[in-house]
Design an enzyme around this catalytic site. Structure first.
Site, PDB file in Angstrom:
ATOM      1  CG  ASP A   1       6.732  35.202 -50.722  1.00 22.31           C
ATOM      2  OD1 ASP A   1       7.888  35.456 -51.102  1.00 22.31           O
ATOM      3  OD2 ASP A   1       5.762  35.937 -50.986  1.00 22.31           O
TER       4      ASP A   1
ATOM      5  CD  GLU B   1      12.026  38.609 -47.184  1.00 23.94           C
ATOM      6  OE1 GLU B   1      12.190  38.042 -48.277  1.00 23.94           O
ATOM      7  OE2 GLU B   1      10.917  38.791 -46.664  1.00 23.94           O
TER       8      GLU B   1
ATOM      9  CG  ASP C   1       8.807  40.186 -54.885  1.00 22.68           C
ATOM     10  OD1 ASP C   1       8.692  39.002 -55.244  1.00 22.68           O
ATOM     11  OD2 ASP C   1       8.265  40.639 -53.867  1.00 22.68           O
TER      12      ASP C   1
END
Length: 481
Positions: free
Chosen positions: A162, A165, A236
């Protein structure tokens, strides 16, 4: 052709196709045990529980929070005895903390991204001040892969990457932060889109070496070719009916992009989900490879036993375990033949102009079509039938044979808490009796559904669901009726 260039989809362990329960966050081992026990007590099928960032010591990656979770791995071992698998989150940000082995080793070897001036770049994520592994460097990927052993030794069965990015709390990383592209320096402007991809590669290769079973990796950030290493979800999302409506074309598009193993956060990650939304979402999600209910801290709890009509949720999740032989067979055939499991109608009916316009229905494999209800306060929907099809209705653990629909548009009643599939004439659909977890499903005791005068045999794929023994020719059998 696209996946020939960018890479084929990974093969899953069979348990990963069961129901997953997650939450940001489960803050103690007692809470995790309570969730597991409640699912079992109410006979709601489930296989996997995900641990978000709270299981770590101060959010330091590859550590264990003994204060709130007890001895490292103890809760994982206890839940294993009850048929549960555990997936743990890992973020790329390494806490800036002299004396912490991940930080010290990375600093000593020069494994973290740097400023243009040559200093280690620092931003902030969950642990506070943090540094970023340079995953473009093969040595860093090997180092990160070796760290998966810590999780494997705890009994962890999958790793959820997670915040890759990479996320940062003090503004985005400047484009001139220095990374490595295999054997040459590069900057963040060049590395940003592949950062999560390379983290997934490091994780996959580490699990493959350290565990030996088919690696199970989930990633939030990815790129073309990430399907070689990882499962993805759509990020999300929010507890909105519009986000359920988005899920069907999103998952079709991911399939078209080579990413077959995909799913959504069932019920929505952010905001407060209603009971109706979660139930309708599940009615669709039981067909998606990744079936995970996940929600955010501060929102309404979404463990399905918290809603008033628990029996309906148990029935709908139970459908997943009834159709699991078909889901697994279709996924593995698609993966090994480099085709698609989620098929837009236009792929099977290329000459049908109307089929090319339908974005809220899809085929699972080639045998059955699904048309989920994605609107609030309705009891059915209009379905486009590209050919003659028969309705099968899953309700209360049984399968009812419904109407036969001719080509064209028809309104179909779909009461909440029921799951509907539409079977093509002349095709077979295998259904099992279900079970409390994947290991409880009998993949040999199947009921075959069909209609029409001439029925095509069904190519049924079944292997051990775990090892590297998955050759297509060795595990296909023909089912007929």
């Amino acid at each position: 052709d696209y996946t020939y260039l960018t890479g084929r989809t990974p093969l899953p362990q069979l348990y990963t196709l069961g129901y997953h329960q997650s939450r940001w966050g489960y803050e103690t081992s007692a809470e995790i045990r309570a969730v597991a026990d409640k699912y079992r007590a109410l006979k709601i099928p489930i296989d996997t529980i995900h641990l978000d960032i709270d299981y770590m010591d101060g959010y330091r990656v590859f550590t264990w929070n003994e204060k709130d979770f007890g001895r490292p791995g103890e809760v994982i071992a206890d839940l294993k005895k009850k048929g549960f698998k555990i997936v743990t989150i890992i973020d790329p940000g390494v806490k800036l903390d002299p004396g912490y082995d991940m930080y010290d080793e990375g600093m000593e070897q020069g494994y973290f991204a740097k400023t243009p001036e040559g200093d280690t770049y620092v931003n902030a994520v969950w642990p506070g001040d943090a540094v970023y592994p340079d995953f473009g460097n093969p040595k860093v990927r090997q180092w990160w892969g070796e760290k998966q052993k810590y999780l494997v030794d705890l009994g962890v069965r999958g790793v959820w990457n997670d915040m890759n990015e990479p996320a940062s709390f003090r503004g985005e990383l400047p484009e001139d932060v220095v990374f490595t592209d295999e054997d040459r320096p590069c900057d963040h402007g060049q590395m940003h889109n592949v950062y999560g991809h390379l983290m997934a590669k490091a994780t996959y290769e580490g699990l493959k070496k350290q565990d030996g079973r088919r690696p199970f990796v989930i990633t939030r950030a990815c790129y073309a070719g990430s399907q070689k290493y990882t499962t993805v979800w759509t990020g999300d999302n929010q507890s909105l009916w519009s986000h359920l409506q988005m899920a069907v074309p999103q998952l079709c598009n991911l399939g078209l992009s080579g990413m077959a193993f995909a799913g959504t956060d069932v019920g929505g990650f952010g905001a407060d989900a209603t009971e109706d939304l979660v139930l309708r979402w599940l009615e669709f999600a039981v067909f998606t490879p990744l079936l995970r209910n996940h929600s955010a801290r501060g929102t309404r709890r979404q463990e399905v036993y918290r809603f008033s009509h628990v029996e309906k949720f148990a029935d709908v999740i139970g459908v997943r375990y009834q159709i699991l032989p078909y889901i697994y067979s279709e996924y593995m055939k698609a993966a090994l033949r480099n085709t698609m499991m989620f098929n837009p109608l236009s792929f099977l009916y290329g000459e049908d102009a109307m089929a090319g316009q339908v974005e809220d229905q899809l085929f699972i494999g080639e045998n059955v079509m699904v048309a989920p209800v994605c609107e609030q306060n309705v009891t059915g929907r209009v379905v486009y039938f590209p050919e003659r099809m028969k309705q099968l209705i899953f309700k209360n653990g049984i399968v009812e044979e419904g109407e036969v629909y001719e080509k064209g548009f028809s309104y179909v009643e779909m009461p909440m808490g029921t799951v509907h599939v539409f079977l093509r004439e002349g095709y077979l659909f295998p259904v099992a009796k279900g079970g409390k977890c994947v290991e409880d499903v009998d993949f040999e005791d199947l009921t075959l559904y069909s209609f029409g005068e001439e029925i095509k045999p069904y190519e049924y794929y079944l292997d051990d669901g775990e090892t590297k023994d998955f050759a297509l020719e060795s595990h296909i059998r023909m089912l007929s009726c």
